[in-house]
Design a protein around this motif. Structure first.
Motif, PDB file in Angstrom:
ATOM      1  N   GLU A 188       0.864  -1.183   0.000  1.00 31.00           N
ATOM      2  CA  GLU A 188       0.000   0.000   0.000  1.00 31.00           C
ATOM      3  C   GLU A 188       0.900   1.233   0.000  1.00 31.00           C
ATOM      4  O   GLU A 188       1.312   1.709   1.060  1.00 31.00           O
ATOM      5  CB  GLU A 188      -0.921   0.012   1.216  1.00 31.00           C
ATOM      6  CG  GLU A 188      -1.937   1.141   1.173  1.00 31.00           C
ATOM      7  CD  GLU A 188      -2.898   1.101   2.352  1.00 31.00           C
ATOM      8  OE1 GLU A 188      -3.651   2.079   2.516  1.00 31.00           O
ATOM      9  OE2 GLU A 188      -2.902   0.101   3.107  1.00 31.00           O
ATOM     10  N   PRO A 189       1.259   1.737  -1.183  1.00 33.03           N
ATOM     11  CA  PRO A 189       2.220   2.847  -1.255  1.00 33.03           C
ATOM     12  C   PRO A 189       1.713   4.099  -0.556  1.00 33.03           C
ATOM     13  O   PRO A 189       0.511   4.346  -0.471  1.00 33.03           O
ATOM     14  CB  PRO A 189       2.386   3.075  -2.753  1.00 33.03           C
ATOM     15  CG  PRO A 189       1.161   2.486  -3.367  1.00 33.03           C
ATOM     16  CD  PRO A 189       0.763   1.333  -2.501  1.00 33.03           C
ATOM     17  N   HIS A 190       2.649   4.864  -0.034  1.00 28.69           N
ATOM     18  CA  HIS A 190       2.306   6.089   0.678  1.00 28.69           C
ATOM     19  C   HIS A 190       1.956   7.207  -0.291  1.00 28.69           C
ATOM     20  O   HIS A 190       2.470   7.266  -1.415  1.00 28.69           O
ATOM     21  CB  HIS A 190       3.481   6.550   1.550  1.00 28.69           C
ATOM     22  CG  HIS A 190       3.740   5.648   2.714  1.00 28.69           C
ATOM     23  ND1 HIS A 190       4.981   5.443   3.234  1.00 28.69           N
ATOM     24  CD2 HIS A 190       2.895   4.905   3.471  1.00 28.69           C
ATOM     25  CE1 HIS A 190       4.912   4.614   4.254  1.00 28.69           C
ATOM     26  NE2 HIS A 190       3.651   4.274   4.421  1.00 28.69           N
ATOM     27  N   LYS A 191       1.110   8.141   0.187  1.00 35.46           N
ATOM     28  CA  LYS A 191       0.870   9.366  -0.571  1.00 35.46           C
ATOM     29  C   LYS A 191       2.191  10.108  -0.760  1.00 35.46           C
ATOM     30  O   LYS A 191       3.082  10.020   0.076  1.00 35.46           O
ATOM     31  CB  LYS A 191      -0.154  10.247   0.146  1.00 35.46           C
ATOM     32  CG  LYS A 191      -1.574   9.681   0.083  1.00 35.46           C
ATOM     33  CD  LYS A 191      -2.604  10.586   0.732  1.00 35.46           C
ATOM     34  CE  LYS A 191      -4.006   9.995   0.567  1.00 35.46           C
ATOM     35  NZ  LYS A 191      -5.064  10.852   1.159  1.00 35.46           N
ATOM     36  N   PHE A 192       2.268  10.823  -1.879  1.00 31.57           N
ATOM     37  CA  PHE A 192       3.443  11.567  -2.349  1.00 31.57           C
ATOM     38  C   PHE A 192       4.434  10.681  -3.085  1.00 31.57           C
ATOM     39  O   PHE A 192       5.439  11.171  -3.595  1.00 31.57           O
ATOM     40  CB  PHE A 192       4.158  12.334  -1.231  1.00 31.57           C
ATOM     41  CG  PHE A 192       3.388  13.518  -0.717  1.00 31.57           C
ATOM     42  CD1 PHE A 192       3.256  14.665  -1.487  1.00 31.57           C
ATOM     43  CD2 PHE A 192       2.778  13.470   0.530  1.00 31.57           C
ATOM     44  CE1 PHE A 192       2.540  15.749  -1.018  1.00 31.57           C
ATOM     45  CE2 PHE A 192       2.055  14.559   0.998  1.00 31.57           C
ATOM     46  CZ  PHE A 192       1.936  15.705   0.228  1.00 31.57           C
ATOM     47  N   SER A 193       4.189   9.369  -3.161  1.00 26.39           N
ATOM     48  CA  SER A 193       5.071   8.513  -3.951  1.00 26.39           C
ATOM     49  C   SER A 193       4.548   8.429  -5.383  1.00 26.39           C
ATOM     50  O   SER A 193       3.354   8.594  -5.644  1.00 26.39           O
ATOM     51  CB  SER A 193       5.152   7.107  -3.359  1.00 26.39           C
ATOM     52  OG  SER A 193       3.918   6.420  -3.509  1.00 26.39           O
ATOM     53  N   GLU A 194       5.457   8.169  -6.313  1.00 26.52           N
ATOM     54  CA  GLU A 194       5.038   7.989  -7.714  1.00 26.52           C
ATOM     55  C   GLU A 194       4.106   6.786  -7.846  1.00 26.52           C
ATOM     56  O   GLU A 194       3.173   6.809  -8.654  1.00 26.52           O
ATOM     57  CB  GLU A 194       6.256   7.824  -8.613  1.00 26.52           C
ATOM     58  CG  GLU A 194       7.053   9.090  -8.824  1.00 26.52           C
ATOM     59  CD  GLU A 194       7.995   8.989 -10.012  1.00 26.52           C
ATOM     60  OE1 GLU A 194       7.632   8.307 -10.993  1.00 26.52           O
ATOM     61  OE2 GLU A 194       9.098   9.585  -9.969  1.00 26.52           O
ATOM     62  N   GLU A 195       4.341   5.765  -7.043  1.00 28.61           N
ATOM     63  CA  GLU A 195       3.496   4.568  -7.132  1.00 28.61           C
ATOM     64  C   GLU A 195       2.069   4.875  -6.699  1.00 28.61           C
ATOM     65  O   GLU A 195       1.109   4.397  -7.315  1.00 28.61           O
ATOM     66  CB  GLU A 195       4.087   3.451  -6.264  1.00 28.61           C
ATOM     67  CG  GLU A 195       5.333   2.812  -6.840  1.00 28.61           C
ATOM     68  CD  GLU A 195       6.593   3.653  -6.641  1.00 28.61           C
ATOM     69  OE1 GLU A 195       7.631   3.313  -7.237  1.00 28.61           O
ATOM     70  OE2 GLU A 195       6.534   4.659  -5.885  1.00 28.61           O
ATOM     71  N   PHE A 196       1.919   5.672  -5.634  1.00 27.85           N
ATOM     72  CA  PHE A 196       0.569   6.036  -5.193  1.00 27.85           C
ATOM     73  C   PHE A 196      -0.145   6.830  -6.285  1.00 27.85           C
ATOM     74  O   PHE A 196      -1.303   6.561  -6.599  1.00 27.85           O
ATOM     75  CB  PHE A 196       0.625   6.857  -3.909  1.00 27.85           C
ATOM     76  CG  PHE A 196      -0.740   7.187  -3.344  1.00 27.85           C
ATOM     77  CD1 PHE A 196      -1.305   6.404  -2.341  1.00 27.85           C
ATOM     78  CD2 PHE A 196      -1.488   8.258  -3.831  1.00 27.85           C
ATOM     79  CE1 PHE A 196      -2.566   6.684  -1.833  1.00 27.85           C
ATOM     80  CE2 PHE A 196      -2.756   8.547  -3.333  1.00 27.85           C
ATOM     81  CZ  PHE A 196      -3.300   7.758  -2.332  1.00 27.85           C
ATOM     82  N   GLN A 197       0.513   7.809  -6.847  1.00 25.30           N
ATOM     83  CA  GLN A 197      -0.120   8.621  -7.884  1.00 25.30           C
ATOM     84  C   GLN A 197      -0.523   7.771  -9.084  1.00 25.30           C
ATOM     85  O   GLN A 197      -1.634   7.933  -9.627  1.00 25.30           O
ATOM     86  CB  GLN A 197       0.827   9.740  -8.331  1.00 25.30           C
ATOM     87  CG  GLN A 197       0.201  10.730  -9.307  1.00 25.30           C
ATOM     88  CD  GLN A 197       1.211  11.707  -9.867  1.00 25.30           C
ATOM     89  OE1 GLN A 197       2.289  11.306 -10.322  1.00 25.30           O
ATOM     90  NE2 GLN A 197       0.883  12.989  -9.837  1.00 25.30           N
ATOM     91  N   ALA A 198       0.341   6.858  -9.502  1.00 25.58           N
ATOM     92  CA  ALA A 198       0.025   6.006 -10.645  1.00 25.58           C
ATOM     93  C   ALA A 198      -1.183   5.129 -10.353  1.00 25.58           C
ATOM     94  O   ALA A 198      -2.084   4.975 -11.204  1.00 25.58           O
ATOM     95  CB  ALA A 198       1.237   5.148 -11.010  1.00 25.58           C
ATOM     96  N   GLU A 199      -1.237   4.557  -9.156  1.00 28.12           N
ATOM     97  CA  GLU A 199      -2.375   3.705  -8.812  1.00 28.12           C
ATOM     98  C   GLU A 199      -3.646   4.528  -8.666  1.00 28.12           C
ATOM     99  O   GLU A 199      -4.737   4.085  -9.052  1.00 28.12           O
ATOM    100  CB  GLU A 199      -2.084   2.931  -7.527  1.00 28.12           C
ATOM    101  CG  GLU A 199      -3.165   1.920  -7.142  1.00 28.12           C
ATOM    102  CD  GLU A 199      -3.368   0.814  -8.176  1.00 28.12           C
ATOM    103  OE1 GLU A 199      -4.424   0.140  -8.133  1.00 28.12           O
ATOM    104  OE2 GLU A 199      -2.478   0.621  -9.041  1.00 28.12           O
ATOM    105  N   TYR A 200      -3.510   5.729  -8.106  1.00 25.62           N
ATOM    106  CA  TYR A 200      -4.662   6.629  -8.018  1.00 25.62           C
ATOM    107  C   TYR A 200      -5.243   6.855  -9.409  1.00 25.62           C
ATOM    108  O   TYR A 200      -6.473   6.817  -9.597  1.00 25.62           O
ATOM    109  CB  TYR A 200      -4.242   7.953  -7.384  1.00 25.62           C
ATOM    110  CG  TYR A 200      -5.312   9.023  -7.448  1.00 25.62           C
ATOM    111  CD1 TYR A 200      -6.203   9.203  -6.405  1.00 25.62           C
ATOM    112  CD2 TYR A 200      -5.442   9.857  -8.560  1.00 25.62           C
ATOM    113  CE1 TYR A 200      -7.197  10.178  -6.461  1.00 25.62           C
ATOM    114  CE2 TYR A 200      -6.418  10.823  -8.633  1.00 25.62           C
ATOM    115  CZ  TYR A 200      -7.291  10.983  -7.589  1.00 25.62           C
ATOM    116  OH  TYR A 200      -8.281  11.944  -7.662  1.00 25.62           O
TER     117      TYR A 200
END
Length: 611
Positions: free
Chosen positions: A529-541
């Protein structure tokens, strides 16, 4: 009652439409460019505008005086000046004072600019205008020590007649630009973007005949005809011959103006006309002529309309594959100096990188350099005025200010085929006074331009996982638009987003005008569960929000928030933001984040499905 009184007072206070020259397509006229080296002087207590008792400033503080301070002090030992414009630091304009010096980064207030230029006294039968592309936020302009006018509003052009003040040889121009805004201004002080105070667009000196073509609007109507409206300005504007030529298409359209200097006509569009579209952004040279005056423009011809929940471009359904952006060039230290190269770099990322056909130019009118580049590259445009968040809805003067900015924006850009949507607001709270205020602006749009669509970025109502569009303004708009941030400004797990249901109160098309998540370029978190502010979180969002969007049957377009990281003083996380809003799909220097490819693939798929 309050709303009705507001409208009545606004109509009384609002300046008449086109009361002053508008100089349509001024950037296409021959001109003397006054960009370049200017002296600047900070004035935090506005000493150059008023003395400490509130009266006219004394000579020792009068920044705009027609005098060389050093020479005056040499001639008169008792002369006192507490400034020296000619020996003040030099900067290159246009560009915000943010880039002048490190201490100007968060400065809000008054700055004086001055330069000299050589000119000739205008020839008989001509007049000269001093034109500014924009100055943020208010500007007081002086030529050779005399006031020529003031302008309020940081994003639209303005011009002053300086025919009588120009002299042979050296001329001195001084401009006081004040970035400070009040709660009665448009926009009010609280925003989510950088103010960029200063002279941010080009300054030119334009010579025209005494009677000239001030406004010329040409477009393809939904009836298949090319329609033309011309307005002359000057003492000989009435009953004067006018004509319009499109050399590539043949016929000349001509006639005579009425008693007010206006002329309107139409002609059936030639079967040789190639309609402008993102796939074929065809532009035609157009010549408007009257007497000695010739005004040229580059214009595309297309139609835009709605049918049920669809948006139709040239009579065919189009899905708007877009993204939002601020007027801010790529680089670590932007100063809002948009050159053709800067505009091309940004818009090419959308057109070629994201496979897009649409851009939302938020949250204010962007440079005419940008809208002309959109014409050339083939990007549909949403253009808006800064009626944003906490507007003073009950103040008639605020409404008049918003109307003036709306008029200046529309009249500047009515010939841009790329613009298909005029927006009157962003994220404004529902209420009677607000509804009346925005309906006045909507009516203003329809009066000035009935060939395009009207929208506004609205907020929605949430009940569980049901999202309802319940804003009463929907009934007045051609296209609904909603900003939605579930999963970022909420605690919803990203996996839940595609389960949200959207309900519409009407049979109209919807644009998701904003959705997004911050990510600092280069910060990675590959956890379950990637953290907010990470590129992975933004991509999954983006994956999950796009999956949600795919289930909305009345959705006609997307403009996620946003293309590039941009400066915003309200965003102060010391690790991830540092004064930048990080919702860009590219960093401030252009590095693409993981979500960029997610949206690019979605738009590649959608583009292929419509072929």
């Amino acid at each position: 009652m309050i709303a009705r009184l507001l409208l009545v007072l606004a109509l009384f206070l609002a300046p008449p439409t086109f009361a002053q020259p508008v100089l349509t397509a001024a950037d296409m006229r021959p001109s003397q460019n006054l960009d370049g080296a200017w002296h600047w002087s900070v004035d935090p207590f506005r000493d150059g505008k008023a003395g400490f008792h509130g009266g006219v400033p004394g000579e020792s503080s009068r920044r705009w005086g027609d005098v060389v301070q050093t020479d005056a002090m040499e001639k008169n030992p008792r002369a006192l000046y507490e400034f020296d414009m000619q020996r003040s630091p030099v900067v290159h304009l246009p560009g915000s004072w943010i880039g002048h010096a490190a201490e100007m980064r968060y400065y809000q207030g008054l700055v004086w600019y001055q330069r000299t230029f050589d000119a000739r006294k205008p020839a008989p039968g001509t007049r000269v205008f001093l034109r500014f592309g924009a100055a943020d936020y208010t500007a007081d302009v002086f030529l050779n020590g005399k006031s020529v006018g003031s302008h309020k509003g940081g994003f639209t052009p303005f011009a002053f007649d300086v025919t009588e003040l120009l002299r042979d040889g050296s001329n001195q121009i001084t401009v006081g630009v004040d970035s400070a805004r009040t709660d009665d201004d448009v926009p009010p002080p609280v925003t989510d973007w950088e103010t960029y105070g200063g002279i941010t667009r080009s300054i030119t000196l334009i010579t025209v005949p005494e009677t000239f073509i001030d406004d010329a609007w040409i477009r393809l109507g939904r009836d298949g005809n090319i329609h033309v409206d011309i307005r002359l300005f000057g003492s000989q504007a009435a009953n004067r011959d006018v004509s319009v030529r499109i050399p590539a298409l043949g016929p000349v359209l001509s006639g005579r103006t009425d008693a007010e200097g206006r002329w309107s006509a139409s002609i059936t569009a030639s079967n040789r006309l190639k309609r402008w579209s993102p796939e074929t952004p065809t532009l035609y040279d157009v010549r408007f002529e009257s007497g000695a005056d010739v005004l040229q423009d580059r214009v595309g011809f297309r139609t835009i309309e709605t049918r049920g929940t669809q948006i139709l471009l040239n009579g065919k359904p189009v899905f708007l594959r877009g993204i939002s952006m601020h007027e801010e060039e790529l680089g670590k230290d932007p100063v809002r100096a948009i050159t053709p190269a800067a505009a091309r770099a940004l818009l090419t990322e959308i057109k070629q990188g994201l496979n897009g056909n649409f851009v939302r130019l938020a949250h204010y009118p962007h440079s005419e350099v940008m809208t002309r580049m959109a014409d050339e590259l083939g990007l549909l445009v949403w253009s808006e005025v800064p009626v944003y968040w906490r507007v003073n809805w009950q103040n008639p003067a605020t409404l008049a200010d918003a109307q003036a900015q709306l008029r200046e924006n529309i009249v500047r850009d009515r010939n841009r085929a790329s613009i298909v949507l005029w927006s009157v607001a962003n994220e404004t709270p529902v209420g009677d006074a607000r509804n009346a205020f925005l309906r006045t602006l909507i009516n203003e749009v329809r009066t000035l331009d009935d060939s395009r669509l009207v929208t506004a970025a609205l907020l929605s109502k949430r009940e569980g996982k049901v999202m309802s569009i319940d804003d009463p303004l929907v009934a007045d708009l051609d296209v609904m638009a909603i900003n939605t941030y579930n999963g970022w400004y909420s605690q919803d797990p990203l996996a839940d987003l595609q389960g949200f249901e959207w309900r519409s109160p009407t049979n109209k098309p919807l644009i998701f005008s904003e959705f997004g998540a911050d990510a600092q370029a280069g910060y990675h978190d590959a956890g379950a569960e990637p953290h907010k502010f990470s590129e992975e979180f933004q991509a999954e969002y983006f994956r999950q929000t796009l999956a949600m969007a795919a289930k909305v049957p009345f959705l006609a377009g997307l403009s996620p928030w946003l293309l590039k990281d941009f400066r915003s003083p309200r965003r102060q996380h010391p690790v991830f933001q540092q004064g930048w809003n990080r919702k860009g799909l590219i960093s401030e220097t252009g590095a693409r984040k993981q979500a960029f490819s997610v949206l690019a693939e979605e738009y590649r798929r959608r583009a292929g499905s419509t072929r």
